[in-house]
Design an enzyme around this catalytic site. Structure first.
Site, short mmCIF file in Angstrom:
data_model
loop_
_atom_site.label_atom_id
_atom_site.label_comp_id
_atom_site.label_asym_id
_atom_site.label_seq_id
_atom_site.Cartn_x
_atom_site.Cartn_y
_atom_site.Cartn_z
N THR A 178 45.82 48.73 40.77
CA THR A 178 47.23 48.44 40.55
C THR A 178 47.61 46.97 40.29
OG1 THR A 178 47.66 50.27 41.99
CG2 THR A 178 49.39 48.68 41.84
N ARG A 206 48.17 63.98 40.91
CA ARG A 206 48.31 63.17 42.14
C ARG A 206 49.13 61.91 41.84
NH1 ARG A 206 47.05 57.60 43.36
NH2 ARG A 206 46.81 57.45 45.60
N THR A 229 49.47 47.21 46.96
CA THR A 229 48.28 47.77 46.33
C THR A 229 47.31 48.23 47.40
OG1 THR A 229 46.35 47.35 44.94
CG2 THR A 229 47.30 45.45 46.07
N GLY A 230 46.68 49.36 47.17
CA GLY A 230 45.72 49.86 48.16
C GLY A 230 45.71 51.37 48.18
N GLY A 232 46.98 54.53 48.34
CA GLY A 232 48.36 54.95 48.18
C GLY A 232 48.87 55.94 49.21
N1 ASP Z 1 48.07 52.15 45.32
C1 ASP Z 1 47.50 52.70 44.14
C2 ASP Z 1 47.52 54.22 44.24
O1 ASP Z 1 47.26 54.74 45.30
C3 ASP Z 1 46.10 52.27 43.86
C4 ASP Z 1 45.77 50.83 44.04
O2 ASP Z 1 46.60 50.04 44.48
O3 ASP Z 1 44.65 50.42 43.69
O4 ASP Z 1 47.74 54.87 43.24
#
Ligand code: ASP
Length: 312
Positions: A178, A206, A229-230, A232
């Site tokens: 992200t 999803r 970010t992370g 989700g």
């Molecule tokens: N947060 C994003 C998701 O879960 C993925 C990411 O931040 O890398 O879609």
């Protein structure tokens, strides 16, 4: 007397288990160049007295156009070999917000999210409906080839046909996800934007936290602007972005303290690997994460772009 800058901008390009040993100088330079370009795009808007909303959109568009980040052009493959993207924006002065989920072939999902906010009575549009709206609004579309990237394709091949899905930044070779931006403009207004391709090999349309206002994105002039970010699913359950705001609004915490509580106390018990960027109404920025790295950057007080990847 505060020495906070009159405007502020911070960005991220994803967080995760980023190992120094797997980073070579050329790869690191490519990421840093991408981050610096985004900071320059957003910074120009703010320096010229533009709106925080325009700045975060400009910064995120630049990251969406860069194939190294998992958003827009660099979006990962889903289980059907397609690119399904999510994005959101929020302005802190009016609390207006717009978002799109599971959209395909849209060059800049952040711009479509903004258009949902400004040109529809809704906050979140998804799938084919969002595509129809994009068409009506003459949003720039691209064919599938534009989103093809050999690295991403190989990444998908490793999970294709299995029940596993993969967060971009937890992949052994390609650890970033992200993108997002938060800004304060010279008029005292805040804004936040987030955009993602989600997880490699994701199924069933999803949707993660990125297009969900309060989970992956939040802005309120009374407190702060946040982009996450992370993992989700965890960020949704923690209502992470809004929680930073709530800790400041209801408990009187500083931005740094509110971010620390969310990133290091609330998310870890929910398996919430990741991080977030935030800016408060005085222009202080915080970029924090609970994993080994986060592609990130901000404008220094003199306007110079500063980028980082690891816990330096
Ligand atoms: N947060 C994003 C998701 O879960 C993925 C990411 O931040 O890398 O879609």
């Amino acid at each position: 007397m505060s020495d906070a800058p009159r405007f502020a901008l911070a960005i991220h390009g994803g967080a995760g288990t980023i190992a120094r040993s797997e980073m070579n100088p050329a790869r690191e330079k490519a990421y840093r160049d991408g981050l610096e370009h985004a900071l320059r795009m957003g910074g120009t808007v703010l320096r010229e007295g533009g709106q925080a909303l325009d700045a975060v959109e400009a910064a995120v568009r630049s990251l969406e156009d860069c194939p190294h980040f998992n958003a827009g052009r660099g979006a990962v493959f889903n289980a059907d070999g397609q690119h399904e993207m999510d994005a959101s924006v929020m302005r802190g002065d009016t609390l207006q917000a717009g978002a799109v989920a599971s959209v395909q072939n849209v060059r800049n999902p952040v711009t479509l999210a903004r258009r949902v906010m400004e040109k529809s009575p809704h906050v979140l549009l998804s799938g084919l409906g969002a595509f129809e709206f994009a068409h009506r609004e003459k949003i720039l579309l691209e064919d599938d080839q534009y989103f093809f990237d050999q690295f991403r394709y190989d990444q998908w091949q490793r999970t294709k046909g299995t029940d596993t899905y993969q967060l971009d930044h937890s992949d052994g070779e390609h650890k970033y996800g992200t993108v997002g931006a938060v800004a304060l403009d010279v008029h005292g207004h805040l804004a936040a934007a987030t955009s993602t391709g989600g997880m490699t090999n994701k199924r069933w349309m999803r949707i993660g936290d990125s297009p969900l206002i309060g989970a992956g994105t939040y802005a309120n002039d009374a407190t702060c602007a946040v982009s996450c970010t992370g993992h989700g699913e965890s960020f949704i359950r923690a209502v992470a972005a809004h929680d930073v705001h709530a800790l400041m609004a209801y408990k009187g915490l500083s931005l740094a303290e509110a971010v620390r509580v969310v990133v290091h106390e609330k998310l870890p018990p929910l398996d919430g690997d990741g991080g977030l960027i935030a800016v408060d109404r005085t222009g202080r920025v915080v970029l924090d994460f609970n994993c080994t790295g986060m592609y990130r950057g901000h404008l220094a007080a003199d306007g110079t772009p500063v980028t980082a990847i690891f816990k330096d």
